[in-house]
Motif scaffolding. Structure first.
Motif, PDB file in Angstrom:
ATOM      1  N   UNK A  45       0.842  -1.135   0.203  1.00 42.36           N
ATOM      2  CA  UNK A  45       0.164   0.074  -0.097  1.00 42.36           C
ATOM      3  C   UNK A  45       1.002   1.197  -0.100  1.00 42.36           C
ATOM      4  N   UNK A  46       0.848   1.932  -0.994  1.00 40.87           N
ATOM      5  CA  UNK A  46       1.748   3.032  -1.393  1.00 40.87           C
ATOM      6  C   UNK A  46       0.937   4.496  -1.044  1.00 40.87           C
ATOM      7  N   UNK A  47       1.441   5.290   0.059  1.00 40.12           N
ATOM      8  CA  UNK A  47       0.696   6.539   0.273  1.00 40.12           C
ATOM      9  C   UNK A  47       1.034   7.502  -0.944  1.00 40.12           C
ATOM     10  N   UNK A  48       0.016   8.459  -0.940  1.00 40.59           N
ATOM     11  CA  UNK A  48       0.453   9.524  -2.144  1.00 40.59           C
ATOM     12  C   UNK A  48       1.987   9.920  -2.186  1.00 40.59           C
ATOM     13  N   UNK A  49       2.470  10.054  -3.273  1.00 41.40           N
ATOM     14  CA  UNK A  49       3.849  10.614  -3.507  1.00 41.40           C
ATOM     15  C   UNK A  49       4.811   9.558  -3.168  1.00 41.40           C
ATOM     16  N   UNK A  50       4.406   8.346  -2.583  1.00 42.58           N
ATOM     17  CA  UNK A  50       5.554   7.539  -2.232  1.00 42.58           C
ATOM     18  C   UNK A  50       6.454   6.648  -3.569  1.00 42.58           C
ATOM     19  N   UNK A  75       5.653   3.877 -17.986  1.00 42.38           N
ATOM     20  CA  UNK A  75       4.378   4.364 -18.271  1.00 42.38           C
ATOM     21  C   UNK A  75       3.654   4.500 -16.954  1.00 42.38           C
ATOM     22  N   UNK A  76       2.201   4.828 -16.912  1.00 45.67           N
ATOM     23  CA  UNK A  76       1.468   4.526 -15.799  1.00 45.67           C
ATOM     24  C   UNK A  76       0.478   3.467 -16.090  1.00 45.67           C
ATOM     25  N   UNK A  95       4.073   6.681  -7.327  1.00 41.68           N
ATOM     26  CA  UNK A  95       2.630   7.098  -7.478  1.00 41.68           C
ATOM     27  C   UNK A  95       2.299   8.314  -6.894  1.00 41.68           C
ATOM     28  N   UNK A  96       1.553   8.955  -7.790  1.00 42.42           N
ATOM     29  CA  UNK A  96       1.236  10.150  -7.531  1.00 42.42           C
ATOM     30  C   UNK A  96       0.231  10.275  -6.559  1.00 42.42           C
ATOM     31  N   UNK A  97      -0.937   9.763  -6.641  1.00 42.59           N
ATOM     32  CA  UNK A  97      -2.040   9.745  -5.527  1.00 42.59           C
ATOM     33  C   UNK A  97      -2.175   8.485  -4.538  1.00 42.59           C
ATOM     34  N   UNK A  98      -1.262   7.545  -4.718  1.00 39.11           N
ATOM     35  CA  UNK A  98      -1.348   6.333  -4.052  1.00 39.11           C
ATOM     36  C   UNK A  98      -1.891   5.107  -4.823  1.00 39.11           C
TER      37      UNK A  98
END
Length: 116
Positions: A45-50, A75-76, A95-98
């Protein structure tokens, strides 16, 4: 050892799992925690910006994005994406938004340029 099964995991069941610290901005729930020469499977689980610094795959890494969008130099990858990182490939991840991913490593990755 019997098979391990995780009902409902892809349908949001991961939300009920207990997570622990993995690295800055990222928590983990181990589904199967292998050793230095064994496969591992986890939900990250990635927080936003991680982010994860550039690393090399010495075994196949398989990722299924469960929620949000994970990105790398190629890519995304929105929810529902399956990413295969074969032996010898390198990338960094962010990740930008998590996001939440189901990830499997045949062998642990080698983090490049990070001091311990």
């Amino acid at each position: 050892m019997p098979n391990l099964a995780f009902a409902g995991l892809l349908d949001g069941g991961w939300r009920d799992l207990a997570f622990e610290h993995f690295r800055d901005g990222i928590s983990v729930h181990w589904l199967l925690k292998g050793g230095a020469v064994e496969p591992s499977v986890a939900v990250l689980k990635y927080r936003p910006g991680a982010s994860v610094p550039r690393h090399r795959h010495v075994g196949l890494e398989t990722i299924v994005v469960l929620e949000g969008t994970q990105s790398d130099e190629n890519g995304d990858y929105p929810a529902g994406s399956v990413i295969l990182n074969p032996v010898g490939t390198e990338h960094s991840v962010w990740t930008k938004d998590g996001c939440v991913v189901l990830i499997q490593w045949d062998l642990p990755v080698i983090i490049l340029g990070e001091t311990k």
